[in-house]
Each structure stands twice: as structure tokens, then as C-alpha cells.
Design an enzyme around this catalytic site. Structure first.
Site, PDB file in Angstrom:
ATOM      1  N   HIS A   1      16.299  19.194  10.630  1.00 46.43           N
ATOM      2  CA  HIS A   1      16.057  20.311   9.717  1.00 46.43           C
ATOM      3  C   HIS A   1      17.210  20.569   8.746  1.00 46.43           C
ATOM      4  O   HIS A   1      16.985  20.975   7.615  1.00 46.43           O
ATOM      5  CB  HIS A   1      15.688  21.587  10.501  1.00 46.43           C
ATOM      6  CG  HIS A   1      16.830  22.247  11.199  1.00 46.43           C
ATOM      7  ND1 HIS A   1      17.354  21.766  12.384  1.00 46.43           N
ATOM      8  CD2 HIS A   1      17.573  23.347  10.887  1.00 46.43           C
ATOM      9  CE1 HIS A   1      18.347  22.560  12.769  1.00 46.43           C
ATOM     10  NE2 HIS A   1      18.500  23.518  11.880  1.00 46.43           N
ATOM     11  N   ASP A   2      18.443  20.331   9.182  1.00 45.21           N
ATOM     12  CA  ASP A   2      19.582  20.612   8.307  1.00 45.21           C
ATOM     13  C   ASP A   2      20.178  19.361   7.660  1.00 45.21           C
ATOM     14  O   ASP A   2      21.291  19.416   7.123  1.00 45.21           O
ATOM     15  CB  ASP A   2      20.683  21.370   9.078  1.00 45.21           C
ATOM     16  CG  ASP A   2      20.448  22.869   9.059  1.00 45.21           C
ATOM     17  OD1 ASP A   2      19.641  23.340   8.230  1.00 45.21           O
ATOM     18  OD2 ASP A   2      21.072  23.585   9.868  1.00 45.21           O
TER      19      ASP A   2
ATOM     20  N   HIS B   1      11.847  25.811   6.619  1.00 49.10           N
ATOM     21  CA  HIS B   1      12.463  26.421   7.807  1.00 49.10           C
ATOM     22  C   HIS B   1      13.311  27.647   7.498  1.00 49.10           C
ATOM     23  O   HIS B   1      13.749  28.341   8.411  1.00 49.10           O
ATOM     24  CB  HIS B   1      13.231  25.374   8.643  1.00 49.10           C
ATOM     25  CG  HIS B   1      14.572  24.966   8.112  1.00 49.10           C
ATOM     26  ND1 HIS B   1      14.750  23.910   7.256  1.00 49.10           N
ATOM     27  CD2 HIS B   1      15.822  25.463   8.336  1.00 49.10           C
ATOM     28  CE1 HIS B   1      16.044  23.769   6.979  1.00 49.10           C
ATOM     29  NE2 HIS B   1      16.712  24.709   7.627  1.00 49.10           N
ATOM     30  N   HIS B   2      13.521  27.950   6.187  1.00 51.22           N
ATOM     31  CA  HIS B   2      14.229  29.192   5.836  1.00 51.22           C
ATOM     32  C   HIS B   2      13.322  30.203   5.150  1.00 51.22           C
ATOM     33  O   HIS B   2      13.808  31.150   4.518  1.00 51.22           O
ATOM     34  CB  HIS B   2      15.441  28.892   4.940  1.00 51.22           C
ATOM     35  CG  HIS B   2      16.616  28.372   5.704  1.00 51.22           C
ATOM     36  ND1 HIS B   2      17.335  29.142   6.586  1.00 51.22           N
ATOM     37  CD2 HIS B   2      17.177  27.143   5.751  1.00 51.22           C
ATOM     38  CE1 HIS B   2      18.307  28.415   7.130  1.00 51.22           C
ATOM     39  NE2 HIS B   2      18.229  27.187   6.637  1.00 51.22           N
TER      40      HIS B   2
ATOM     41  N   LYS C   1      22.064  19.277   4.350  1.00 53.03           N
ATOM     42  CA  LYS C   1      23.438  19.776   4.159  1.00 53.03           C
ATOM     43  C   LYS C   1      24.390  18.642   3.818  1.00 53.03           C
ATOM     44  O   LYS C   1      25.539  18.880   3.460  1.00 53.03           O
ATOM     45  CB  LYS C   1      23.907  20.528   5.412  1.00 53.03           C
ATOM     46  CG  LYS C   1      23.252  21.895   5.520  1.00 53.03           C
ATOM     47  CD  LYS C   1      23.825  22.687   6.678  1.00 53.03           C
ATOM     48  CE  LYS C   1      23.187  24.069   6.724  1.00 53.03           C
ATOM     49  NZ  LYS C   1      23.545  24.768   7.956  1.00 53.03           N
TER      50      LYS C   1
ATOM     51  N   HIS D   1      19.452  22.970   0.625  1.00 52.44           N
ATOM     52  CA  HIS D   1      19.432  21.924   1.647  1.00 52.44           C
ATOM     53  C   HIS D   1      18.042  21.586   2.212  1.00 52.44           C
ATOM     54  O   HIS D   1      17.794  20.421   2.518  1.00 52.44           O
ATOM     55  CB  HIS D   1      20.455  22.207   2.770  1.00 52.44           C
ATOM     56  CG  HIS D   1      20.054  23.255   3.752  1.00 52.44           C
ATOM     57  ND1 HIS D   1      20.336  24.573   3.581  1.00 52.44           N
ATOM     58  CD2 HIS D   1      19.387  23.169   4.931  1.00 52.44           C
ATOM     59  CE1 HIS D   1      19.878  25.266   4.617  1.00 52.44           C
ATOM     60  NE2 HIS D   1      19.290  24.421   5.452  1.00 52.44           N
TER      61      HIS D   1
ATOM     62  N   ASP E   1      16.739  28.567  15.096  1.00 49.35           N
ATOM     63  CA  ASP E   1      17.881  28.348  14.201  1.00 49.35           C
ATOM     64  C   ASP E   1      18.758  29.604  14.123  1.00 49.35           C
ATOM     65  O   ASP E   1      19.977  29.560  14.323  1.00 49.35           O
ATOM     66  CB  ASP E   1      17.306  28.006  12.811  1.00 49.35           C
ATOM     67  CG  ASP E   1      18.346  27.535  11.829  1.00 49.35           C
ATOM     68  OD1 ASP E   1      19.463  27.209  12.260  1.00 49.35           O
ATOM     69  OD2 ASP E   1      18.039  27.479  10.626  1.00 49.35           O
TER      70      ASP E   1
HETATM   71 FE   LIG Z   1      18.867  25.206   7.513  1.00 48.08          FE
END
Ligand SMILES: [Fe+2]
Length: 278
Positions: A123-124, A176-177, A127, A152, A205
Site C-alpha cells: 500500500h505504501d 487507502h487514504h 513512498k 504516494h 494503517d
Molecule cells: Fe499510505
């Protein structure tokens, strides 16, 4: 071979699978030729069947090879991200474990669990496109830095979109955000419009972020973090998923174990980052 010379009989015989139709009295030359042709035809049909079967095996082998090459590239990107942001590795693993626990209690089918596992691990990944000084900055971010961070999910989606294996998990990663009230990013979508996997990961998260020490603040206690998750049910988070998470989390905290073994991925990569070659 028949003594019936009618056209209907010939058509019926061919329809029933006869290779040819020879009338009596017959010549041995014609019989020999007919048998030889029939055997050649049979042999070619067998070859074609074998070729098709081999082709399917070959395509499967090649697809597996391509997927494993993609996964190796993604492993490298994950390693690069972990080198930039030391917080990422443990975080992604814990988000995966919390997400899987929630999904298991929601009785999601096995294929959804597998998609969620990949999505949570990755998911990240976006970044990787955020500067290291921003990822590890102790103070609050400037608006320009903040804009770089919020890109990201889209960066991760762009990195993963050429890989057929990950096509189904892109919406979960992209959103996801998002927030349940529509005030999140990047799509500002709300409620059940947000993919279920994203709604699950958002809670996992945030809970893990709150209970971990970050460059810019100390960790909250589990009780404080749970209270905050509950406070944000219906605004930031899907209230139904919040109640599942809180019930799961209480069970997990019982004897200090993070999660029962059966909720973990079975075919972890040797690096333990949760990716595996299918
Ligand atoms: Fe994230």
C-alpha cells in the site's frame, strides 16, 4: 463399408463420425488409400491435441516466469523504500496482519484475502517517490511537502499497473487514504464507494501509525489509539469495519501475540515481505 448406396445413408454415416464411405463391391486400392488417409488424419489430430496441451503448459510457465520477474523487481523497490524509510517495513507487515484479521472476521472469500494481503503489503510502495528528508522529517510538513506525500497512492498505482498479477488490487491501494465522509484523497470518494479493502486498510494503517513512534511524535497507547479509531467511526472510517477491528484487536491483545498463525500469509517470500510467486 456398405452395400447401401443411397446418399442419405452416406450422409448419416459421415455425421455419425465415419471418416469415409466405401460402397461394395470395393477395390483394395481404394480401401488401402482410405485407411492410410484415415490414419494420417488421426495422427495429425493427435499431434494437434498434444500441441495445444503443450502450448497451455508453455503459456502457464511463461506467465509464471514473467510474474516472478515482476515480483523480483517489486522486491527491489520494497528494499529501496525500506532503506529510505526505516519505519515502512514493520508498518506494512503489521497493516497486513491487522487487515487480514479484519477480513477473516468479515468472512471474505479466500481470493479476496489474497488480494488484500498483496494490497496491504504494497500500500505504501508509492513512498519510493517521496524524498527521504520528508519521510523522516521530525517537524510538521510544509504544504509543498504534504502534496508530495499525498501523491504516494497514485505513484504506487502507476508502478504496479503494468503488472497483470496486481491489476485487481490497484483500486484498494489507490484509495487507502480515502475517508468515509469523502474528505480523504486522492478521489474524495465516500462510504461504500470506497473499496472494502481500502476501508479495512485505512483502519489498520491509522491504528498502527498511532501506536508506533514516528519521527515527529511518540506512540499512543493501544487504549488511546482504539479510542481515537472509535471516535472517527462514521467520519474517517467505515463504522462497521471499526467494530470488527475493535473486536479483533481485543482478542489479539489478550496474551500479547499479534495474530494467530493461520491469519498470516502461508507462502511468504524468503525476505518475509509478504510477496510470493503464485
Ligand atoms: Fe499510505
Amino acid at each position: 463399408m456398405t452395400a447401401h448406396a443411397e446418399l442419405e445413408t452416406a450422409v448419416a454415416a459421415l455425421k455419425n463420425g465415419a471418416y469415409d464411405y466405401i460402397r461394395k463391391p470395393f477395390s483394395f486400392d481404394i480401401l488401402f488409400l482410405t485407411i492410410r488417409n484415415a490414419l494420417e488424419k488421426r495422427s495429425m489430430e493427435c499431434q494437434l491435441r498434444n500441441y495445444q496441451a503443450n502450448l497451455e503448459t508453455k503459456v502457464k510457465e511463461q506467465t509464471g516466469l514473467i510474474n516472478s520477474m515482476y515480483l523480483r523487481s517489486i522486491h527491489s523497490l520494497i528494499k529501496a523504500l525500506e532503506a529510505k524509510d526505516r519505519y515502512t517495513r514493520g508498518h506494512s507487515q503489521r497493516v497486513t496482519l491487522y487487515s487480514m484479521a479484519i477480513a477473516t472476521h468479515l468472512d471474505l472469500p479466500p481470493e479476496h484475502l489474497e488480494d488484500l494481503r498483496y494490497a496491504a503489503v504494497l500500500h505504501d510502495l508509492g513512498k519510493i517517490g517521496v524524498r527521504e528528508t520528508i519521510l523522516n522529517k521530525p517537524g510538521s510538513l510544509t504544504s509543498e511537502e504534504f502534496l508530495e506525500v499525498v501523491r504516494h497512492p497514485e505513484v504506487a498505482t502507476r508502478i504496479l499497473s503494468p503488472i497483470p498479477l496486481f491489476r485487481d488490487i490497484l483500486p484498494a491501494i489507490l484509495h487507502h487514504h480515502e475517508r468515509f465522509d469523502g474528505k480523504g484523497y486522492p478521489g474524495r470518494i465516500a462510504g461504500k464507494e470506497i473499496p472494502l479493502h481500502s476501508r479495512i486498510m485505512a483502519i489498520a494503517d491509522t491504528y498502527d501509525a498511532m501506536t508506533s513512534t514516528r519521527a515527529y511524535r511518540p506512540a499512543l497507547s493501544e487504549e488511546e489509539a482504539s479510542a481515537e479509531i472509535l471516535r472517527c467511526a462514521g467520519t474517517q472510517f467505515d463504522p462497521e469495519v471499526v467494530s470488527v477491528f475493535l473486536s479483533v484487536k481485543d482478542k489479539l491483545d489478550g496474551n500479547g501475540d499479534l495474530l494467530p498463525l493461520e491469519w498470516r500469509g502461508e507462502e511468504e517470500s524468503p525476505d518475509g515481505d509478504g510477496l510470493s510467486v503464485p
